[in-house]
Write an enzyme that holds these catalytic residues in place. Structure first.
Site, PDB file in Angstrom:
ATOM      1  N   GLY A  96       0.811  -1.209   0.000  1.00  0.00           N
ATOM      2  CA  GLY A  96       0.000   0.000   0.000  1.00  0.00           C
ATOM      3  C   GLY A  96       0.840   1.252   0.000  1.00  0.00           C
ATOM      4  O   GLY A  96       2.043   1.225  -0.285  1.00  0.00           O
ATOM      5  N   ASP A  97       0.214   2.372   0.340  1.00  0.00           N
ATOM      6  CA  ASP A  97       0.902   3.661   0.314  1.00  0.00           C
ATOM      7  C   ASP A  97       2.081   3.701   1.285  1.00  0.00           C
ATOM      8  O   ASP A  97       3.128   4.278   0.974  1.00  0.00           O
ATOM      9  CB  ASP A  97      -0.082   4.784   0.650  1.00  0.00           C
ATOM     10  CG  ASP A  97      -1.129   4.972  -0.431  1.00  0.00           C
ATOM     11  OD1 ASP A  97      -0.754   4.989  -1.624  1.00  0.00           O
ATOM     12  OD2 ASP A  97      -2.312   5.114  -0.097  1.00  0.00           O
ATOM     13  N   GLY A  98       1.932   3.085   2.455  1.00  0.00           N
ATOM     14  CA  GLY A  98       3.027   3.064   3.401  1.00  0.00           C
ATOM     15  C   GLY A  98       4.221   2.301   2.871  1.00  0.00           C
ATOM     16  O   GLY A  98       5.379   2.692   3.092  1.00  0.00           O
ATOM     17  N   THR A  99       3.958   1.214   2.140  1.00  0.00           N
ATOM     18  CA  THR A  99       5.035   0.440   1.536  1.00  0.00           C
ATOM     19  C   THR A  99       5.788   1.269   0.512  1.00  0.00           C
ATOM     20  O   THR A  99       7.024   1.302   0.500  1.00  0.00           O
ATOM     21  CB  THR A  99       4.459  -0.821   0.861  1.00  0.00           C
ATOM     22  OG1 THR A  99       3.827  -1.639   1.846  1.00  0.00           O
ATOM     23  CG2 THR A  99       5.537  -1.620   0.164  1.00  0.00           C
ATOM     24  N   THR A 121      -4.750  -0.577   1.864  1.00  0.00           N
ATOM     25  CA  THR A 121      -6.115  -0.211   2.242  1.00  0.00           C
ATOM     26  C   THR A 121      -6.661   0.892   1.359  1.00  0.00           C
ATOM     27  O   THR A 121      -7.789   0.828   0.877  1.00  0.00           O
ATOM     28  CB  THR A 121      -6.147   0.246   3.716  1.00  0.00           C
ATOM     29  OG1 THR A 121      -5.656  -0.812   4.544  1.00  0.00           O
ATOM     30  CG2 THR A 121      -7.563   0.610   4.137  1.00  0.00           C
ATOM     31  N   GLU A 304       2.950   7.574   8.248  1.00  0.00           N
ATOM     32  CA  GLU A 304       3.940   7.321   9.283  1.00  0.00           C
ATOM     33  C   GLU A 304       4.347   8.631   9.942  1.00  0.00           C
ATOM     34  O   GLU A 304       4.540   9.642   9.263  1.00  0.00           O
ATOM     35  CB  GLU A 304       5.180   6.637   8.692  1.00  0.00           C
ATOM     36  CG  GLU A 304       4.897   5.292   8.033  1.00  0.00           C
ATOM     37  CD  GLU A 304       4.469   4.224   9.018  1.00  0.00           C
ATOM     38  OE1 GLU A 304       4.872   4.317  10.200  1.00  0.00           O
ATOM     39  OE2 GLU A 304       3.731   3.307   8.608  1.00  0.00           O
TER      40      GLU A 304
END
Length: 332
Positions: A96-99, A121, A304
């Site tokens: 996802g975006d965090g990755t 998500t 984050e």
């Protein structure tokens, strides 16, 4: 045919359908010689998607020389660094975006493009890039697409793809637990937002513009300040009517406190991109902005908490190379 319905992504069985900025768009011609597939298997659907993506990409003649299903997300950065150092000239990233945000510091200003399999998500970066959430279609995009240059935001020394924010956005990140995402999916954002609003305390912020394109601005009684690089954030909210990821600008939005009905109206506007300057919202486009607050606040960078105010935000022009669908021409 096996299809995962409802929450993203969806897929069917294989067989179905020295670092320097680069100032020009590269066109992908399928010439990657050594690709690495790196999947955050701990993401919401990553574990189920890894084997499918590995087999489908090979079937589509993407030259996978390595494939890593990572159960520990903290190993993402070192795995991408190792793959690049080993001579892989294409990184296929699943998550996802965090990755994405966690590895762009490795890929920024390097001649190694990234292909993306949206497994998170919200997948706001994939939405900005028009990368389909259907896993088979995303694999075909990697095999048949072309590489485009896109901007990254910089929060101090931290690169990001979507948005950085102080105030409510940072509080939402604190409430976005992995268990909440797995339990309610995309509804995790509104649930976490309600939880954050209950505990929010208004703050005062000052914006200064190092390039001199705007006069300094001071805002009391604030809910949030956000600095967006991409077009989408927070599960499909739009950073601004003209926001794009290849426009060499940041979209700064200042959100004041308001009644529940007023805030609901603003949130609706953010879903459509129609939100402009109003009683509650001030929107500014710039290449660089210094944010100061009356109390030090945590800064949420793509989900984050990695910095605090005061902080400078800038654009890293054409810093990331991404495989996009053949029809993608800009960030709109």
């Amino acid at each position: 045919m096996s299809v995962l319905t409802g929450a993203n992504p969806r897929w069917s069985e294989p067989g179905s359908l020295a670092r320097q900025p680069k100032e020009v768009t590269i066109r992908y011609d399928g010439s990657a010689a050594k690709a690495a597939l790196i999947v955050n298997a701990h993401s919401r659907t990553g574990g189920r998607a890894f084997e499918y993506a590995r087999d489908r990409l090979r079937e589509l003649d993407v030259p996978l020389h390595a494939a890593y299903p990572l159960q520990d997300a903290s190993r993402l950065v070192e795995t991408v660094e190792s793959a690049v150092d080993d001579g892989h000239d294409l990184i296929v990233l699943g998550g996802g975006d965090g990755t994405v945000s966690s590895v762009v510091d490795v890929l920024a200003h390097r001649e190694v493009p990234m292909g993306l399999l949206p497994l998170g998500t919200a997948n706001d970066f994939a939405r900005t890039m028009h990368i389909p959430d259907d896993l088979d279609a995303a694999c075909r995009t990697i095999a048949r697409g072309h590489v485009v240059d896109v901007d990254l935001g910089l929060c101090g020394g931290n690169y990001y793809v979507n948005r950085a924010s102080a105030g409510l956005g940072a509080a939402v990140a604190q409430h976005m637990s992995a268990s909440l995402k797995k339990r309610v999916g995309a509804l995790a954002y509104p649930v976490a937002t309600v939880q954050a609003l209950r505990k929010h305390r208004p703050f005062t912020a000052t914006l200064e513009f190092p390039d001199g394109d705007h006069e300094p601005m001071e805002f009391p009684d604030l809910l949030q300040v956000s600095v967006a690089n991409g077009r989408y954030f927070g599960g499909g909210q739009v950073a601004g009517p003209d926001a794009g990821i290849d426009d060499d600008t940041l979209d700064v939005s200042v959100l004041r406190q308001g009644s529940p009905l007023q805030l609901l109206s603003v949130m609706r506007e953010l879903r459509t991109g129609s939100s402009t300057d109003s009683k509650l919202v001030t929107h500014v486009q710039t290449r660089s902005v210094d944010l100061r607050t009356d109390v030090n606040l945590a800064i949420n960078v793509d989900g984050e908490l990695v910095a605090t105010t005061p902080q400078r935000f800038t654009v890293a022009r054409n810093a990331l190379h991404v495989i996009a669908p053949p029809t993608w021409t800009d960030g709109e």
